[in-house]
Write an enzyme that holds these catalytic residues in place. Structure first.
Site, short mmCIF file in Angstrom:
data_model
loop_
_atom_site.label_atom_id
_atom_site.label_comp_id
_atom_site.label_asym_id
_atom_site.label_seq_id
_atom_site.Cartn_x
_atom_site.Cartn_y
_atom_site.Cartn_z
CB SER A 147 0.35 -17.72 1.73
OG SER A 147 -0.97 -17.66 1.20
CG HIS A 195 -4.44 -5.10 0.54
ND1 HIS A 195 -5.26 -6.06 -0.02
CD2 HIS A 195 -3.55 -5.76 1.30
CE1 HIS A 195 -4.86 -7.25 0.41
NE2 HIS A 195 -3.83 -7.10 1.21
N GLY A 205 -3.96 -15.12 0.82
CA GLY A 205 -5.02 -15.90 1.45
C GLY A 205 -5.24 -17.27 0.82
CE LYS A 242 -5.64 -9.78 4.12
NZ LYS A 242 -5.65 -10.64 2.96
CD GLU A 301 -7.81 -8.81 0.75
OE1 GLU A 301 -7.99 -8.09 1.75
OE2 GLU A 301 -7.32 -9.95 0.82
CG ASN A 356 -3.86 -6.39 5.97
OD1 ASN A 356 -4.75 -5.81 6.59
ND2 ASN A 356 -3.94 -6.65 4.67
CD GLU A 375 0.25 -7.94 0.42
OE1 GLU A 375 0.48 -8.52 1.49
OE2 GLU A 375 -0.85 -7.41 0.16
P1 PGA Z 1 -2.26 -13.44 3.64
O1 PGA Z 1 -2.60 -11.91 3.29
O2 PGA Z 1 -1.01 -13.42 4.49
O3 PGA Z 1 -3.46 -13.95 4.40
O4 PGA Z 1 -2.05 -14.15 2.36
C1 PGA Z 1 -1.60 -10.98 3.02
C2 PGA Z 1 -2.21 -9.64 2.70
O5 PGA Z 1 -3.27 -9.61 2.06
O6 PGA Z 1 -1.66 -8.58 3.07
#
Ligand code: PGA
Length: 249
Positions: A212, A94, A172, A11, A96, A9, A166
């Protein structure tokens, strides 16, 4: 045996020239894997990436879409539009988007229905916040999100979806859920699907872990009984690192 799926992803990262370089570099590194490799990229990279992955084993996904087919929705992109250029997957719900763009379970459900209608495969994100986890509510939250996301779908449609668990506190932040905790959470999602759609669907549906994921922890996570791969954010931006994750199981 379910296949393993590793989805990046990106982003809001990667300009088209960076995306093209990434694809050139990663293609030979992952060409021998039997795992499914997907890159979910910004809208502006989609067309370049689709050209770049021709004759490779890499698939391309978008990161969001609108549930209507067309009309007065300035700034939005529909499932039909994504499908028309050859996109195969789309991330829906997601955290976010839930957090910053007021995505609700109800709109997640509408988007999934529209994606399936246009033969796009949804990667549906669910996950609890730190506060919810501290209150011991994670199972309740993620099974409820799963149920609401899939509401009104039949078994054949559910089989075409993937789910990504998630935990919001792990995205992140560098904090990964332990493989035991992540596997338990994913088992509870699979059990919810078993209750709603029966054994066959529960045994077939791909459920990923995200938060992560990196090459140091991917093997342990992906080798558990119920985790079928990962949705990878930060670590999907570097070809060597992402390739290592793709090849770790
Ligand atoms: P990350 O993000 O691996 O940077 O923690 C995962 C995601 O938001 O899909």
């Amino acid at each position: 045996m379910r296949r393993k799926v590793i989805a990046g992803n990106w982003k809001m990262n990667m300009l088209p020239n960076e995306a093209m370089t990434f694809i050139e570099q990663i293609t030979p590194m992952v060409k021998s894997t039997q795992n499914e490799v997907i890159l979910c990229v910004p809208y502006t990279d989609l067309f370049y990436c689709l050209l770049g992955v021709q004759n490779t084993n890499i698939k391309i996904g978008a990161q969001n879409m609108h549930w209507e087919e067309k009309g007065g929705y300035t700034g939005e992109v529909s499932a039909q539009m994504l499908k028309s250029i050859g996109v195969e997957y789309v991330i829906i719900g997601h955290s976010e988007r839930r957090q910053y763009f007021a995505e609700k379970d109800e709109t997640v459900n509408k988007k999934i229905k529209s994606a399936l209608q246009h033969e796009l495969k949804p990667i549906i994100c669910v996950g609890e916040s730190l506060e919810q986890r501290e209150q011991g509510k994670q199972t309740e939250i993620i099974t409820e999100q799963t149920k609401l996301a899939l509401e009104g779908l039949d078994s054949n449609q559910v089989k075409k979806c993937m789910i990504a668990y998630e935990p919001i506190w792990a995205i992140g932040t560098g904090k990964t859920a332990t493989s035991e905790d992540a596997n338990e959470a994913i088992k509870s999602i699979r059990n919810e699907i078993r209750n709603l759609y029966g054994d066959e669907v529960a045994n077939e549906i791909i459920i990923l872990y995200g938060g992560s994921v990196k090459s140091e922890n991917s093997k342990e996570l992906f080798s558990t009984s119920d985790i079928d791969g990962g949705l990878v954010g930060g670590a999907s931006l570097k070809p060597e690192e992402f390739a290592k994750i793709c090849l770790s199981v």
